[in-house]
Write a protein that holds these residues in place. Structure first.
Motif, short mmCIF file in Angstrom:
data_model
loop_
_atom_site.label_atom_id
_atom_site.label_comp_id
_atom_site.label_asym_id
_atom_site.label_seq_id
_atom_site.Cartn_x
_atom_site.Cartn_y
_atom_site.Cartn_z
N SER A 218 0.86 -1.17 0.00
CA SER A 218 0.00 0.00 0.00
C SER A 218 0.90 1.23 0.00
O SER A 218 2.00 1.20 0.57
N VAL A 219 0.45 2.31 -0.63
CA VAL A 219 1.26 3.50 -0.80
C VAL A 219 0.54 4.70 -0.20
O VAL A 219 -0.67 4.83 -0.30
N LEU A 220 1.32 5.58 0.41
CA LEU A 220 0.82 6.85 0.93
C LEU A 220 1.64 7.95 0.30
O LEU A 220 2.88 7.91 0.33
N ILE A 221 0.98 8.94 -0.28
CA ILE A 221 1.68 10.11 -0.79
C ILE A 221 1.42 11.23 0.19
O ILE A 221 0.28 11.61 0.43
N ARG A 222 2.49 11.74 0.78
CA ARG A 222 2.39 12.76 1.82
C ARG A 222 2.90 14.06 1.25
O ARG A 222 4.02 14.13 0.75
N ARG A 223 2.08 15.09 1.29
CA ARG A 223 2.49 16.41 0.81
C ARG A 223 2.56 17.35 2.00
O ARG A 223 1.70 17.34 2.85
N SER A 224 3.59 18.18 2.02
CA SER A 224 3.70 19.18 3.06
C SER A 224 4.26 20.45 2.44
O SER A 224 4.84 20.42 1.37
N ARG A 225 4.06 21.54 3.14
CA ARG A 225 4.62 22.81 2.65
C ARG A 225 6.13 22.75 2.75
O ARG A 225 6.69 21.95 3.47
N ALA A 226 6.78 23.64 2.05
CA ALA A 226 8.24 23.68 2.05
C ALA A 226 8.80 23.85 3.46
O ALA A 226 9.89 23.40 3.76
N ASN A 227 8.02 24.46 4.36
CA ASN A 227 8.51 24.66 5.72
C ASN A 227 8.25 23.45 6.62
O ASN A 227 8.50 23.49 7.81
N GLY A 228 7.68 22.38 6.04
CA GLY A 228 7.50 21.14 6.79
C GLY A 228 6.12 20.95 7.39
O GLY A 228 5.82 19.89 7.93
N THR A 229 5.26 21.95 7.32
CA THR A 229 3.92 21.79 7.89
C THR A 229 2.98 21.20 6.86
O THR A 229 3.04 21.56 5.68
N PRO A 230 2.11 20.27 7.26
CA PRO A 230 1.19 19.68 6.30
C PRO A 230 0.15 20.70 5.85
O PRO A 230 -0.21 21.60 6.61
N PRO A 231 -0.33 20.58 4.60
CA PRO A 231 -1.38 21.48 4.15
C PRO A 231 -2.67 21.21 4.91
O PRO A 231 -2.87 20.09 5.41
N LYS A 232 -3.53 22.20 5.02
CA LYS A 232 -4.80 22.00 5.71
C LYS A 232 -5.68 21.08 4.91
O LYS A 232 -5.74 21.16 3.69
N LYS A 233 -6.38 20.16 5.63
CA LYS A 233 -7.28 19.22 4.94
C LYS A 233 -8.49 19.98 4.46
O LYS A 233 -8.97 20.90 5.10
N SER A 234 -9.00 19.54 3.32
CA SER A 234 -10.16 20.21 2.74
C SER A 234 -11.44 19.52 3.17
O SER A 234 -11.73 18.41 2.74
N GLY A 235 -12.16 20.12 4.09
CA GLY A 235 -13.49 19.74 4.53
C GLY A 235 -13.81 18.28 4.72
O GLY A 235 -14.89 17.86 4.39
N ARG A 236 -12.91 17.48 5.23
CA ARG A 236 -13.26 16.08 5.52
C ARG A 236 -13.57 15.91 6.96
O ARG A 236 -13.15 16.51 7.84
#
Length: 89
Positions: free
Chosen positions: A71-89
């Motif tokens: 199984s694969v997880l793609i993790r995106r974060s801002r350049a400063n290391g903080t994760p982006p805010k989740k969109s309405g889940r």
């Protein structure tokens, strides 16, 4: 311990940060490979630790070894290391 993971504060050894194109997001791909039970347990453990939601992982698929799945997880974060805010889940 390998020194590869120690931050390098010596800016003289790196390209000029001002001229280098800096991406808005850092993308990391995590892959869990093992027995079906081992993969499920690892995903649940990472969920309990607050690392990732179970639904963020790809569906379990066969791996190269017929006795294993992945199984694969793609993790995106801002350049400063903080994760982006989740969109309405």
């Amino acid at each position: 311990m390998s020194q590869e993971f120690v931050p390098d504060d010596n800016k003289f050894d790196r390209p000029n940060d001002d001229s280098a194109a800096v991406s808005e997001q850092e993308v990391v791909l995590l892959t869990v490979v093992g027995s079906p039970k081992g993969v499920r347990e690892t995903i649940l453990t990472l969920y309990r630790l607050g690392f990732a939601e179970v639904g963020d992982w790809s569906p379990v698929q066969r791996a190269a070894n017929p006795k294993q799945v992945m199984s694969v997880l793609i993790r995106r974060s801002r350049a400063n290391g903080t994760p982006p805010k989740k969109s309405g889940r």
